[in-house]
Design a protein around this motif. Structure first.
Motif, PDB file in Angstrom:
ATOM      1  N   ARG A 202       0.865  -1.183   0.000  1.00  0.00           N
ATOM      2  CA  ARG A 202       0.000   0.000   0.000  1.00  0.00           C
ATOM      3  C   ARG A 202       0.894   1.221   0.000  1.00  0.00           C
ATOM      4  NH1 ARG A 202      -2.656   2.564   4.729  1.00  0.00           N
ATOM      5  NH2 ARG A 202      -1.901   0.768   5.915  1.00  0.00           N
ATOM      6  N   LEU A 203       0.554   2.222  -0.793  1.00  0.00           N
ATOM      7  CA  LEU A 203       1.365   3.435  -0.792  1.00  0.00           C
ATOM      8  C   LEU A 203       0.516   4.629  -0.381  1.00  0.00           C
ATOM      9  CD1 LEU A 203       0.940   5.442  -3.519  1.00  0.00           C
ATOM     10  CD2 LEU A 203       2.007   3.479  -4.618  1.00  0.00           C
ATOM     11  N   ILE A 204       1.163   5.537   0.331  1.00  0.00           N
ATOM     12  CA  ILE A 204       0.517   6.730   0.862  1.00  0.00           C
ATOM     13  C   ILE A 204       1.321   7.943   0.402  1.00  0.00           C
ATOM     14  CG2 ILE A 204      -0.057   8.002   2.966  1.00  0.00           C
ATOM     15  CD1 ILE A 204      -0.349   5.322   4.382  1.00  0.00           C
ATOM     16  N   VAL A 205       0.642   8.909  -0.188  1.00  0.00           N
ATOM     17  CA  VAL A 205       1.277  10.162  -0.595  1.00  0.00           C
ATOM     18  C   VAL A 205       0.916  11.229   0.426  1.00  0.00           C
ATOM     19  CG1 VAL A 205       1.470  11.916  -2.403  1.00  0.00           C
ATOM     20  CG2 VAL A 205       1.156   9.511  -3.028  1.00  0.00           C
ATOM     21  N   LEU A 211       1.324  18.224   8.014  1.00  0.00           N
ATOM     22  CA  LEU A 211       1.392  17.100   7.099  1.00  0.00           C
ATOM     23  C   LEU A 211       0.080  16.331   7.091  1.00  0.00           C
ATOM     24  CD1 LEU A 211       3.571  15.701   5.270  1.00  0.00           C
ATOM     25  CD2 LEU A 211       3.836  14.058   7.124  1.00  0.00           C
ATOM     26  N   GLY A 212      -0.380  15.995   5.901  1.00  0.00           N
ATOM     27  CA  GLY A 212      -1.594  15.213   5.777  1.00  0.00           C
ATOM     28  C   GLY A 212      -1.456  14.179   4.679  1.00  0.00           C
ATOM     29  N   ILE A 213      -2.377  13.223   4.656  1.00  0.00           N
ATOM     30  CA  ILE A 213      -2.410  12.204   3.604  1.00  0.00           C
ATOM     31  C   ILE A 213      -3.210  12.751   2.434  1.00  0.00           C
ATOM     32  CG2 ILE A 213      -3.218   9.894   2.997  1.00  0.00           C
ATOM     33  CD1 ILE A 213      -2.703   9.051   5.888  1.00  0.00           C
ATOM     34  N   LEU A 214      -2.552  12.868   1.272  1.00  0.00           N
ATOM     35  CA  LEU A 214      -3.196  13.388   0.075  1.00  0.00           C
ATOM     36  C   LEU A 214      -3.867  12.284  -0.739  1.00  0.00           C
ATOM     37  CD1 LEU A 214      -0.426  15.858  -1.180  1.00  0.00           C
ATOM     38  CD2 LEU A 214      -2.342  16.325   0.363  1.00  0.00           C
ATOM     39  N   TYR A 215      -3.277  11.089  -0.687  1.00  0.00           N
ATOM     40  CA  TYR A 215      -3.771  10.005  -1.532  1.00  0.00           C
ATOM     41  C   TYR A 215      -3.187   8.693  -1.043  1.00  0.00           C
ATOM     42  CZ  TYR A 215      -4.220   6.987  -5.658  1.00  0.00           C
ATOM     43  OH  TYR A 215      -4.496   5.957  -6.502  1.00  0.00           O
ATOM     44  N   GLU A 216      -3.947   7.619  -1.159  1.00  0.00           N
ATOM     45  CA  GLU A 216      -3.395   6.288  -0.889  1.00  0.00           C
ATOM     46  C   GLU A 216      -4.064   5.257  -1.773  1.00  0.00           C
ATOM     47  OE1 GLU A 216      -4.431   4.186   2.886  1.00  0.00           O
ATOM     48  OE2 GLU A 216      -5.259   6.137   3.448  1.00  0.00           O
ATOM     49  N   GLU A 217      -3.336   4.184  -2.040  1.00  0.00           N
ATOM     50  CA  GLU A 217      -3.892   3.102  -2.852  1.00  0.00           C
ATOM     51  C   GLU A 217      -3.230   1.782  -2.492  1.00  0.00           C
ATOM     52  OE1 GLU A 217      -1.716   2.359  -7.024  1.00  0.00           O
ATOM     53  OE2 GLU A 217      -2.817   4.259  -7.009  1.00  0.00           O
ATOM     54  N   GLU A 218      -3.986   0.705  -2.670  1.00  0.00           N
ATOM     55  CA  GLU A 218      -3.447  -0.636  -2.527  1.00  0.00           C
ATOM     56  C   GLU A 218      -2.688  -0.993  -3.809  1.00  0.00           C
ATOM     57  OE1 GLU A 218      -3.817  -2.595   0.163  1.00  0.00           O
ATOM     58  OE2 GLU A 218      -5.153  -1.216   1.248  1.00  0.00           O
ATOM     59  N   VAL A 219      -1.539  -1.633  -3.644  1.00  0.00           N
ATOM     60  CA  VAL A 219      -0.790  -2.127  -4.798  1.00  0.00           C
ATOM     61  C   VAL A 219      -1.109  -3.612  -4.902  1.00  0.00           C
ATOM     62  CG1 VAL A 219       1.479  -2.358  -5.885  1.00  0.00           C
ATOM     63  CG2 VAL A 219       0.996  -0.403  -4.390  1.00  0.00           C
ATOM     64  N   LEU A 220      -2.085  -3.939  -5.725  1.00  0.00           N
ATOM     65  CA  LEU A 220      -2.585  -5.301  -5.775  1.00  0.00           C
ATOM     66  C   LEU A 220      -1.600  -6.208  -6.490  1.00  0.00           C
ATOM     67  CD1 LEU A 220      -6.319  -4.557  -6.654  1.00  0.00           C
ATOM     68  CD2 LEU A 220      -5.323  -5.007  -4.403  1.00  0.00           C
ATOM     69  N   ARG A 221      -1.347  -7.368  -5.903  1.00  0.00           N
ATOM     70  CA  ARG A 221      -0.455  -8.369  -6.477  1.00  0.00           C
ATOM     71  C   ARG A 221      -1.112  -9.729  -6.304  1.00  0.00           C
ATOM     72  NH1 ARG A 221       4.866  -5.789  -6.016  1.00  0.00           N
ATOM     73  NH2 ARG A 221       4.596  -3.887  -4.801  1.00  0.00           N
ATOM     74  N   THR A 222      -0.890 -10.625  -7.252  1.00  0.00           N
ATOM     75  CA  THR A 222      -1.367 -11.995  -7.070  1.00  0.00           C
ATOM     76  C   THR A 222      -0.442 -12.703  -6.087  1.00  0.00           C
ATOM     77  OG1 THR A 222       0.001 -12.893  -8.841  1.00  0.00           O
ATOM     78  CG2 THR A 222      -2.155 -12.017  -9.462  1.00  0.00           C
ATOM     79  N   SER A 223      -0.903 -13.811  -5.545  1.00  0.00           N
ATOM     80  CA  SER A 223      -0.078 -14.545  -4.583  1.00  0.00           C
ATOM     81  C   SER A 223       1.218 -15.034  -5.222  1.00  0.00           C
ATOM     82  CB  SER A 223      -0.852 -15.739  -4.007  1.00  0.00           C
ATOM     83  OG  SER A 223      -1.288 -16.590  -5.049  1.00  0.00           O
ATOM     84  N   GLU A 224       1.166 -15.333  -6.528  1.00  0.00           N
ATOM     85  CA  GLU A 224       2.372 -15.794  -7.210  1.00  0.00           C
ATOM     86  C   GLU A 224       3.296 -14.625  -7.558  1.00  0.00           C
ATOM     87  OE1 GLU A 224      -0.701 -16.364  -8.370  1.00  0.00           O
ATOM     88  OE2 GLU A 224      -1.017 -18.443  -7.743  1.00  0.00           O
ATOM     89  N   GLN A 225       2.702 -13.465  -7.789  1.00  0.00           N
ATOM     90  CA  GLN A 225       3.480 -12.317  -8.233  1.00  0.00           C
ATOM     91  C   GLN A 225       3.774 -11.433  -7.032  1.00  0.00           C
ATOM     92  OE1 GLN A 225       1.325  -9.469 -10.477  1.00  0.00           O
ATOM     93  NE2 GLN A 225       3.104  -8.432 -11.289  1.00  0.00           N
ATOM     94  N   VAL A 226       4.790 -11.805  -6.272  1.00  0.00           N
ATOM     95  CA  VAL A 226       5.138 -11.037  -5.085  1.00  0.00           C
ATOM     96  C   VAL A 226       5.690  -9.675  -5.483  1.00  0.00           C
ATOM     97  CG1 VAL A 226       6.609 -10.996  -3.033  1.00  0.00           C
ATOM     98  CG2 VAL A 226       5.588 -13.134  -3.783  1.00  0.00           C
ATOM     99  N   GLN A 227       6.343  -9.600  -6.630  1.00  0.00           N
ATOM    100  CA  GLN A 227       6.992  -8.363  -7.021  1.00  0.00           C
ATOM    101  C   GLN A 227       6.520  -7.900  -8.394  1.00  0.00           C
ATOM    102  OE1 GLN A 227      10.944  -7.771  -5.786  1.00  0.00           O
ATOM    103  NE2 GLN A 227      11.255  -9.891  -5.266  1.00  0.00           N
ATOM    104  N   LEU A 228       6.395  -6.592  -8.539  1.00  0.00           N
ATOM    105  CA  LEU A 228       6.211  -5.999  -9.855  1.00  0.00           C
ATOM    106  C   LEU A 228       7.582  -5.830 -10.499  1.00  0.00           C
ATOM    107  CD1 LEU A 228       3.630  -3.180  -9.049  1.00  0.00           C
ATOM    108  CD2 LEU A 228       3.187  -5.299 -10.271  1.00  0.00           C
ATOM    109  N   THR A 229       7.605  -5.831 -11.812  1.00  0.00           N
ATOM    110  CA  THR A 229       8.845  -5.620 -12.542  1.00  0.00           C
ATOM    111  C   THR A 229       8.695  -4.362 -13.382  1.00  0.00           C
ATOM    112  OG1 THR A 229       9.179  -7.997 -12.643  1.00  0.00           O
ATOM    113  CG2 THR A 229      10.513  -6.655 -14.118  1.00  0.00           C
TER     114      THR A 229
END
Length: 259
Positions: A202-205, A211-229
């Motif tokens: 999950r990333l938070i901007v 200081l405040g949170i401007l935006y956040e989102e889940e970085v969805l990954r499959t169980s097999e795909q632990v890492q993005l390339t």
């Protein structure tokens, strides 16, 4: 799921020499991190990200609000919350093996340390001294040392800020894999959106003052795909969408630190 870390309505400001406090850096700030979650916090330099890490580590204390770890107030530093600050924190007169063993708080399960060393790419470097390693390898030594110390949460304060772009890609993957292998949570502080997208669940901007949170989102990954390339179309699509969204959040005058 109960959070491993919760900041609830936190207010903080740094005192000046004249005992008059600066305007609040944090005002009613809240964030939660769940067990085994890697959260990347993105924001400009000197906006207050490192202050958040130090509040969670127990090195600073809020003026108001609560900082909780496993439901208990944070009152002091602890091995359970490891802080890896910018810079090189290996002891140069010790080998990699001795640097890592400095952190051992209790015996590990059979094969646990060997597994961490393999994932971190350090298994063949145990008898080397820090001067014989790259900066990135020394950062991984600090990472493994914090993990064997018993950390359930790691606070990584711009750990790759001194690494060139080419090496950074492999280190992002290596550190994320090491964190996942150890089943720990992490707050990864950076000002690099691409880095955040590659390492985070999950990333938070953050931005503005206080200081405040401007935006956040889940970085969805499959169980097999632990890492993005970075070379995949999926990453490039997410990258473009994220950069466009964040650019729209930043006022043209003064950027994210606009009042």
């Amino acid at each position: 799921m109960d959070p491993i870390v919760a900041m609830e309505g936190v207010t903080y400001s740094y005192p000046t020499r004249k005992t008059v406090e600066h305007p609040s850096l944090l005002q009613d700030f809240s964030i939660r991190i769940t067990p085994q979650e890697i959260v990347a916090m993105v924001g400009p330099s000197a906006c207050g990200k490192s202050t958040i890490a130090r509040l969670i580590a127990g090195l600073l204390f809020p003026k108001a609000g609560k900082v909780l770890f496993n439901g208990q107030p944070v009152r002091q530093p602890s091995r359970e919350r490891g802080l890896i600050a910018q810079g090189d924190w290996c002891l140069p007169w010790f080998t990699v093996r001795k640097n890592i063993h400095l952190g051992l708080a209790k015996p590990l399960q059979d094969g646990q340390l060997d597994h961490l060393l393999r994932v971190a790419g350090l298994a063949a470097s145990l008898d080397k001294y820090p001067a014989e390693l790259s900066f990135g390898a020394r950062q991984r030594v600090c990472l493994v040392r914090a993990l064997v110390a018993g950390a359930d949460l790691l606070l990584l304060d711009e750990p790759l800020s001194s690494v060139d772009a080419v090496r950074k890609l492999s280190l992002e993957q290596s550190i994320r894999a090491t964190l996942k292998a150890a089943n720990v949570s992490a707050l990864w502080i950076t000002h690099d959106l691409d880095e955040a997208l590659l390492v985070a669940d999950r990333l938070i901007v953050v931005g503005k003052r206080p200081l405040g949170i401007l935006y956040e989102e889940e970085v969805l990954r499959t169980s097999e795909q632990v890492q993005l390339t970075i070379s995949t179309p999926e990453f490039q699509k997410r990258r473009l969408a994220l950069h466009n969204r964040v650019a729209a959040l930043w006022p043209s005058e003064g950027g994210m630190l606009d009042q």
